[in-house]
Structures are given as structure tokens and as C-alpha cells.
Design a protein around this motif. Structure first.
Motif, PDB file in Angstrom:
ATOM      1  N   LYS A   1      -1.318   8.043 -11.190  1.00 40.61           N
ATOM      2  CA  LYS A   1      -2.136   6.742 -11.401  1.00 40.61           C
ATOM      3  C   LYS A   1      -1.080   5.594 -11.504  1.00 40.61           C
ATOM      4  CE  LYS A   1      -6.064   4.794 -13.975  1.00 40.61           C
ATOM      5  NZ  LYS A   1      -7.254   4.922 -14.598  1.00 40.61           N
ATOM      6  N   THR A   2      -0.233   5.958 -12.386  1.00 39.89           N
ATOM      7  CA  THR A   2       0.678   4.603 -12.527  1.00 39.89           C
ATOM      8  C   THR A   2       1.397   4.292 -11.344  1.00 39.89           C
ATOM      9  OG1 THR A   2       0.827   5.477 -14.970  1.00 39.89           O
ATOM     10  CG2 THR A   2       2.629   4.111 -14.273  1.00 39.89           C
ATOM     11  N   TRP A   3       1.908   5.320 -10.638  1.00 42.96           N
ATOM     12  CA  TRP A   3       2.588   5.150  -9.469  1.00 42.96           C
ATOM     13  C   TRP A   3       1.800   4.332  -8.478  1.00 42.96           C
ATOM     14  CZ3 TRP A   3       1.565   8.388  -5.056  1.00 42.96           C
ATOM     15  CH2 TRP A   3       2.196   7.727  -3.760  1.00 42.96           C
ATOM     16  N   SER A   4       0.515   4.617  -8.182  1.00 41.87           N
ATOM     17  CA  SER A   4      -0.489   4.164  -7.304  1.00 41.87           C
ATOM     18  C   SER A   4      -0.775   2.891  -7.776  1.00 41.87           C
ATOM     19  CB  SER A   4      -1.624   4.931  -7.039  1.00 41.87           C
ATOM     20  OG  SER A   4      -2.446   5.134  -8.273  1.00 41.87           O
ATOM     21  N   ASN A   5      -0.840   2.308  -8.972  1.00 38.87           N
ATOM     22  CA  ASN A   5      -0.980   1.194  -9.267  1.00 38.87           C
ATOM     23  C   ASN A   5       0.050   0.205  -8.875  1.00 38.87           C
ATOM     24  OD1 ASN A   5      -3.693   1.732 -10.468  1.00 38.87           O
ATOM     25  ND2 ASN A   5      -2.977   1.943 -12.456  1.00 38.87           N
ATOM     26  N   GLN A   6       1.238   0.702  -8.977  1.00 35.91           N
ATOM     27  CA  GLN A   6       2.517   0.057  -8.824  1.00 35.91           C
ATOM     28  C   GLN A   6       2.528  -0.144  -7.214  1.00 35.91           C
ATOM     29  OE1 GLN A   6       5.923   2.063 -10.089  1.00 35.91           O
ATOM     30  NE2 GLN A   6       5.398   1.812 -12.215  1.00 35.91           N
ATOM     31  N   LEU A   7       2.130   0.752  -6.425  1.00 41.06           N
ATOM     32  CA  LEU A   7       1.944   0.522  -4.983  1.00 41.06           C
ATOM     33  C   LEU A   7       1.112  -0.694  -4.450  1.00 41.06           C
ATOM     34  CD1 LEU A   7       1.647   4.122  -3.292  1.00 41.06           C
ATOM     35  CD2 LEU A   7       3.798   2.654  -4.086  1.00 41.06           C
ATOM     36  N   THR A   8       0.226  -0.690  -5.083  1.00 41.94           N
ATOM     37  CA  THR A   8      -1.001  -1.769  -4.990  1.00 41.94           C
ATOM     38  C   THR A   8      -0.849  -3.164  -5.691  1.00 41.94           C
ATOM     39  OG1 THR A   8      -2.638  -0.956  -6.161  1.00 41.94           O
ATOM     40  CG2 THR A   8      -2.662  -0.235  -3.766  1.00 41.94           C
ATOM     41  N   LYS A   9       0.364  -3.326  -6.210  1.00 41.68           N
ATOM     42  CA  LYS A   9       0.572  -4.374  -6.936  1.00 41.68           C
ATOM     43  C   LYS A   9       0.527  -5.863  -6.285  1.00 41.68           C
ATOM     44  CE  LYS A   9       3.384  -4.164 -10.331  1.00 41.68           C
ATOM     45  NZ  LYS A   9       4.685  -4.059 -11.059  1.00 41.68           N
ATOM     46  N   ARG A  10       0.729  -5.816  -4.927  1.00 40.80           N
ATOM     47  CA  ARG A  10       0.627  -6.849  -4.215  1.00 40.80           C
ATOM     48  C   ARG A  10      -0.577  -6.899  -3.117  1.00 40.80           C
ATOM     49  NH1 ARG A  10       6.992  -8.497  -2.516  1.00 40.80           N
ATOM     50  NH2 ARG A  10       7.914  -8.831  -4.656  1.00 40.80           N
ATOM     51  N   MET A  11      -0.386  -5.934  -2.151  1.00 41.95           N
ATOM     52  CA  MET A  11      -1.425  -5.687  -1.382  1.00 41.95           C
ATOM     53  C   MET A  11      -1.916  -4.266  -1.207  1.00 41.95           C
ATOM     54  SD  MET A  11      -2.260  -8.611   0.035  1.00 41.95           S
ATOM     55  CE  MET A  11      -2.928  -8.479   1.551  1.00 41.95           C
ATOM     56  N   PRO A  12      -3.141  -3.931  -0.687  1.00 40.38           N
ATOM     57  CA  PRO A  12      -3.379  -2.315  -0.620  1.00 40.38           C
ATOM     58  C   PRO A  12      -2.914  -1.714   0.824  1.00 40.38           C
ATOM     59  CG  PRO A  12      -5.167  -3.843   0.215  1.00 40.38           C
ATOM     60  CD  PRO A  12      -4.277  -4.676  -0.347  1.00 40.38           C
ATOM     61  N   ILE A  13      -2.666  -0.445   0.772  1.00 35.97           N
ATOM     62  CA  ILE A  13      -2.070   0.002   1.814  1.00 35.97           C
ATOM     63  C   ILE A  13      -2.850  -0.101   3.189  1.00 35.97           C
ATOM     64  CG2 ILE A  13      -1.225   2.338   2.830  1.00 35.97           C
ATOM     65  CD1 ILE A  13      -0.596   3.108  -0.238  1.00 35.97           C
ATOM     66  N   GLN A  14      -1.890  -0.233   4.259  1.00 32.59           N
ATOM     67  CA  GLN A  14      -2.497  -0.341   5.664  1.00 32.59           C
ATOM     68  C   GLN A  14      -2.608   1.110   5.985  1.00 32.59           C
ATOM     69  OE1 GLN A  14      -3.863  -2.646   7.597  1.00 32.59           O
ATOM     70  NE2 GLN A  14      -3.899  -1.495   9.387  1.00 32.59           N
ATOM     71  N   THR A  15      -1.496   1.780   6.114  1.00 28.88           N
ATOM     72  CA  THR A  15      -1.426   3.002   6.825  1.00 28.88           C
ATOM     73  C   THR A  15      -0.369   3.983   5.890  1.00 28.88           C
ATOM     74  OG1 THR A  15      -1.193   4.403   8.775  1.00 28.88           O
ATOM     75  CG2 THR A  15       0.392   2.446   8.367  1.00 28.88           C
ATOM     76  N   ALA A  16      -0.441   5.115   5.864  1.00 31.15           N
ATOM     77  CA  ALA A  16       0.098   5.982   5.159  1.00 31.15           C
ATOM     78  C   ALA A  16       0.349   7.579   5.939  1.00 31.15           C
ATOM     79  CB  ALA A  16      -0.163   6.102   3.732  1.00 31.15           C
ATOM     80  N   ALA A  17       1.238   8.450   5.478  1.00 34.46           N
ATOM     81  CA  ALA A  17       1.244   9.640   5.942  1.00 34.46           C
ATOM     82  C   ALA A  17       2.100  10.695   5.195  1.00 34.46           C
ATOM     83  CB  ALA A  17       1.866   9.626   7.448  1.00 34.46           C
ATOM     84  N   TRP A  18       1.652  11.743   4.753  1.00 34.34           N
ATOM     85  CA  TRP A  18       2.493  12.779   3.831  1.00 34.34           C
ATOM     86  C   TRP A  18       3.394  13.379   4.789  1.00 34.34           C
ATOM     87  CZ3 TRP A  18       2.232  13.074  -1.334  1.00 34.34           C
ATOM     88  CH2 TRP A  18       1.124  12.176  -1.986  1.00 34.34           C
ATOM     89  N   THR A  19       4.466  13.932   4.129  1.00 34.40           N
ATOM     90  CA  THR A  19       5.256  15.159   4.833  1.00 34.40           C
ATOM     91  C   THR A  19       4.471  16.330   4.493  1.00 34.40           C
ATOM     92  OG1 THR A  19       6.421  15.307   2.872  1.00 34.40           O
ATOM     93  CG2 THR A  19       7.490  13.762   4.411  1.00 34.40           C
ATOM     94  N   ALA A  20       5.129  17.426   5.260  1.00 29.64           N
ATOM     95  CA  ALA A  20       4.269  18.595   5.355  1.00 29.64           C
ATOM     96  C   ALA A  20       4.177  19.205   3.752  1.00 29.64           C
ATOM     97  CB  ALA A  20       5.206  19.470   6.456  1.00 29.64           C
TER      98      ALA A  20
END
Length: 456
Positions: free
Chosen positions: A265-284
Motif C-alpha cells: 500500500k505504501t509503495w502503491s501510494n508512492q506510484l500515484t503521487k503525481r498521476m495514476p497508471i496508464q498501463t502496466a505488466a508483471w514479469t512471470a
């Protein structure tokens, strides 16, 4: 009449002596007028500053309207909000809105602008056309892993699950399909779908809230809703290539502060500090996440590492760093202009990553490298343009799948839907990063297949 008569001067009015305020002289009157003028100027200045502050707030909140979780948290989402947040390029008029490939087979499903799902078992054979009055504003689709023809289609208000009728499964020719409707909210949109690896549950994400839904297809009901700590988008959750059951268990756990959920949760809040995510992908394996924020051309990579905390309790710590900026990049010793990233897909073998830009006439194929499982690196390999050479054609959606033939090693393919209504399939022969580098050195191009899609 007055409690403090010493402050007032007795005055003669109508034959009576009355106590009232003293008469102002010229000097006192000037002081009062100056004070009134200063107050009026101060009020006007406050009004001007208030108008300026109001314009600033309008500008800020106008920018924040791009944040889906702020705008959609109060009012139901509209089709315009859906078109602005979806990864399909030019979604309202796109001929091919979404491409779904079977995770283990060679079946494909295409969602068109007519809200029709085209089910292909062979691209050389006419498809089955799946239509329904409840299937509106389609956005996504997913095949059930252990079934070759069960297809879930997400759109306005819920999910359409198409299954072949048992009486027609053994008959030659295409099977008759049965529709099962899973209603969620009439004014909301399903924007992403994914089956668990076992195929027992279906997971969906909606546009109007920060939750993911877990459906039980056999019971035909919603089992549970989970809160997602990251606001604005759910694609980082839905693109989990490992068994999503592990990620769901992280989201479900109400753990103490040192557990995975809190650090996530802390890390995800840091990701969207400026703008939300447009696209994303996880590795295997799910230990790396690549993402692009809205309105950006920079690709970021996040890596998790285990840290021993107090009382020798391990917990996950996430760190993010910039991987590459695709506004301008070099590919085949030439500089190219990319721009804002619209969509990104990950190869199931983690060899390639494909990028699609906003109304750009090509798809960028990059080579993925994770040295010593530490940080992500991308190398642009090839620009894939429309095979018919149409000057105004641009890709609307992309995905990875398998080829339409059986071999010792099932070759993967990059499937591209173009704005001209054509489906282009690029065969990816390389099974490892070393083979991909060898093919680049020998300048071997990927074989192509182009199919004209009949929308009507």
C-alpha cells in the motif's frame, strides 16, 4: 438612555436634551473616509486574489479530472470517462477494440466497435459472432484456461459469459453458445478480466471504484470484493502473470504493519503521487512490475526485495526506477520519435515487451533483460508497421498469443489490431534472449500474417 453618557455630547433635539455621538469634524471625517477607501480597496484586492485563486483551483481540479479515482469517486462513470481511461487507442471508433488469446491454445477473440465478440478457432475459417442486448460498450475479454470456447466479455453493467451448449459440443461444426449474465452495477463498466490458473474463479476490475471482484461462475454470483490500495487504475493487479491467487491473498490479509499488504500500500501510494497508471505488466514470477503513468512516455520498473525487520520478521520493500524514455529512442541505429505510451504487453516468456503509442503508425518491440534478477532493462528491437502500407493506419490494441500451427516449440506471436480493420500477426520464433539477439544481428524479420476482419 445611554449607559455611558461621558462618551457622548448632549444635543438639543426637538426641545429635548438627548445624548448622541459627537459630530465629526473635517479631520475626523477625512480619517473615516480614508479608512473606508482602504477597506474598499482591500475588499477589491481580496476579490481579485480570490478570482485568481479560484482560477488556480479550477486549473488544478481540471487537471485532476484526468485522475479517474477522483472524478469517478463521486459520480457514476460515463462513456467519455471510459474512453479516456481505456488502453485501446481511439476506443469509441476503433474497429478492433480488444484482442484476447487463449493462454494455452490457439483460439482468439476479437471485440469490435459493434459490441460483437468474434470467436476464432482458426483465422482462415469464418468466426462465431456472439451478440446480445446486454453486451454493450465491450472493453475486455478472457478465455477460461481449461476450456477452448468459454469466453468472458466485460462491458457496461457486468460480464457476459459465453459457453457452448452440452447438446451441441459433440456435433460437427461450430457449437451453439449459451449466454450467462453476471450483473454488477448498471452504471459502471468492467474494464479488465482475468481467470485464475485453475479456471474456478473469474476476477474483474471496474472503472468506478477501487475494488476487484471475484466471481464464481458455477454459483453465478459475486463471491467477494477486495479493496485495491492503488487508486486510479487496476491494470497493475490484473496483469499478474503468476497465479493471481497469491496476489489476492495479499490483498485480503489484514496483516500488521510489517506485512506485505502495508508495504504494498505504501509503495502503491508512492506510484500515484503525481498521476495514476496508464498501463502496466508483471514479469512471470511476479517480482517485477513495469508501468507507465498517464500522460508520460517514461517506463518505470519496480522491484521487490525481502528485508528483515524488527523481531526478525521479513517483509517486502519496493523500489522504483526509470527504465527507458520512449519519447525519443534509437532502434536499428536510427532515432525515432515515440511519444505518449498508450498500452504495453509482456511476452509470457519474458523475452519481449511491446509498446503502443497514441496514434503512432507503428508498434515498438523491445527486448527485456533482467540482469541477476535486480533491475529491468529494455532494448528497442523493431518497429512493426501496417503490412498493407496504409499511411494513416495506427494500432488500436495489441497482445501476445500462439501461432495457428502445432510445432515442437509452440511459437509465440504478437497480434496487432489496426484502425483499418485488419488483424496482423507477427511470428516470434526466438525462445530466449540470446536467440532474439542473434536474429537481430542476422537481420531476420518476423513472418507476418494479415487478415481482413468482417465487422458486419
Amino acid at each position: 438612555m445611554y449607559p455611558n453618557r461621558d462618551r457622548f455630547i448632549p444635543q438639543r433635539m426637538n426641545g429635548r436634551t438627548a445624548y448622541g455621538p459627537p459630530v465629526l469634524n473635517f479631520q475626523n471625517r477625512m480619517l473615516v473616509e480614508r479608512a473606508v477607501q482602504r477597506l474598499s480597496r482591500l475588499w477589491l484586492s481580496f476579490g481579485q486574489h480570490f478570482a485568481f485563486v479560484r482560477k488556480v483551483f479550477e486549473l488544478i481540479f481540471g487537471r485532476l479530472r484526468n485522475w479517474v479515482h477522483i472524478r469517478l469517486g463521486r459520480v457514476p462513470p460515463t462513456v467519455r470517462d471510459l474512453a479516456a481511461s481505456i488502453e485501446t487507442c481511439n476506443w469509441p471508433t476503433a474497429s478492433i477494440r480488444y484482442i484476447a488469446c487463449h493462454p494455452t491454445g490457439m483460439e482468439r477473440a476479437l471485440l469490435t466497435s459493434m459490441d460483437v465478440a468474434l470467436l476464432y478457432s482458426d483465422m482462415r475459417v469464418p468466426p462465431q459472432r456472439l451478440t446480445s442486448a446486454k453486451q454493450r460498450h465491450v472493453t475486455c475479454a478472457a478465455f477460461r484456461p481449461w476450456s477452448s470456447s468459454e469466453l468472458a466479455v466485460g462491458g457496461a453493467g457486468g460480464i457476459c459469459l459465453w459457453k457452448p451448449l452440452p447438446t451441441t459440443m459433440m456435433m460437427p461444426g461450430p457449437a451453439m453458445m449459451k449466454l450467462t449474465w453476471y450483473g454488477y452495477k448498471p452504471k459502471d463498466f468492467i474494464v479488465d478480466l482475468q481467470w485464475l490458473q485453475t479456471g474456478t474463479h473469474l476476477v474483474s476490475a471496474t472503472l468506478g471504484n477501487r475494488r476487484i471482484q471475484i466471481w464464481h461462475p458455477e454459483l453465478k454470483q459475486l463471491m467477494q470484493e477486495l479493496n485495491v490500495p492503488l487508486p486510479g487504475t487496476h491494470c497493475w493487479v490484473m496483469r499478474y502473470q503468476s497465479d493471481m491467487l497469491h496476489l489476492i491473498s495479499f490483498l485480503k490479509s489484514d496483516a500488521p504493519i510489517l506485512r506485505y499488504r502495508n508495504s504494498l500500500k505504501t509503495w502503491s501510494n508512492q506510484l500515484t503521487k503525481r498521476m495514476p497508471i496508464q498501463t502496466a505488466a508483471w514479469t512471470a514470477r511476479g517480482n517485477h512490475l513495469m508501468y507507465v503513468v498517464k500522460g508520460s512516455s517514461k517506463v518505470y520498473g519496480s522491484t521487490s526485495s525481502m528485508v528483515m525487520g524488527p523481531f526478525r520478521h521479513p517483509f517486502m520493500v519496493w523500489s522504483s526506477s526509470e527504465v527507458i524514455d520512449l519519447r525519443s529512442f534509437y532502434c536499428n541505429w536510427q532515432q525515432h520519435e515515440g511519444g505518449l505510451v498508450q498500452s504495453m504487453v509482456m511476452d509470457p516468456l519474458n523475452v519481449y515487451v511491446a509498446f503502443m503509442f497514441k496514434r503512432r503508425p507503428f508498434v515498438l518491440l523491445c527486448l527485456l533483460h533482467i540482469p541477476f534478477n535486480c533491475s529491468l532493462k529494455l532494448k528497442p528491437m523493431q518497429l512493426i508497421r501496417s503490412a498493407d502500407g496504409h499511411p494513416e493506419a495506427f494500432p488500436t490494441c495489441i497482445t501476445f498469443g500462439f501461432m495457428d500451427r502445432v510445432a515442437r516449440h509452440r511459437d509465440r506471436s504478437l497480434v496487432i489490431g489496426w484502425s483499418t480493420g485488419r488483424l496482423q500477426i507477427e511470428e516470434l520464433i526466438a525462445q530466449t534472449r540470446e536467440e532474439a539477439l542473434l536474429f537481430e544481428e542476422l537481420e531476420i524479420r518476423h513472418p507476418q500474417q494479415v487478415f481482413e476482419i468482417d465487422l458486419y
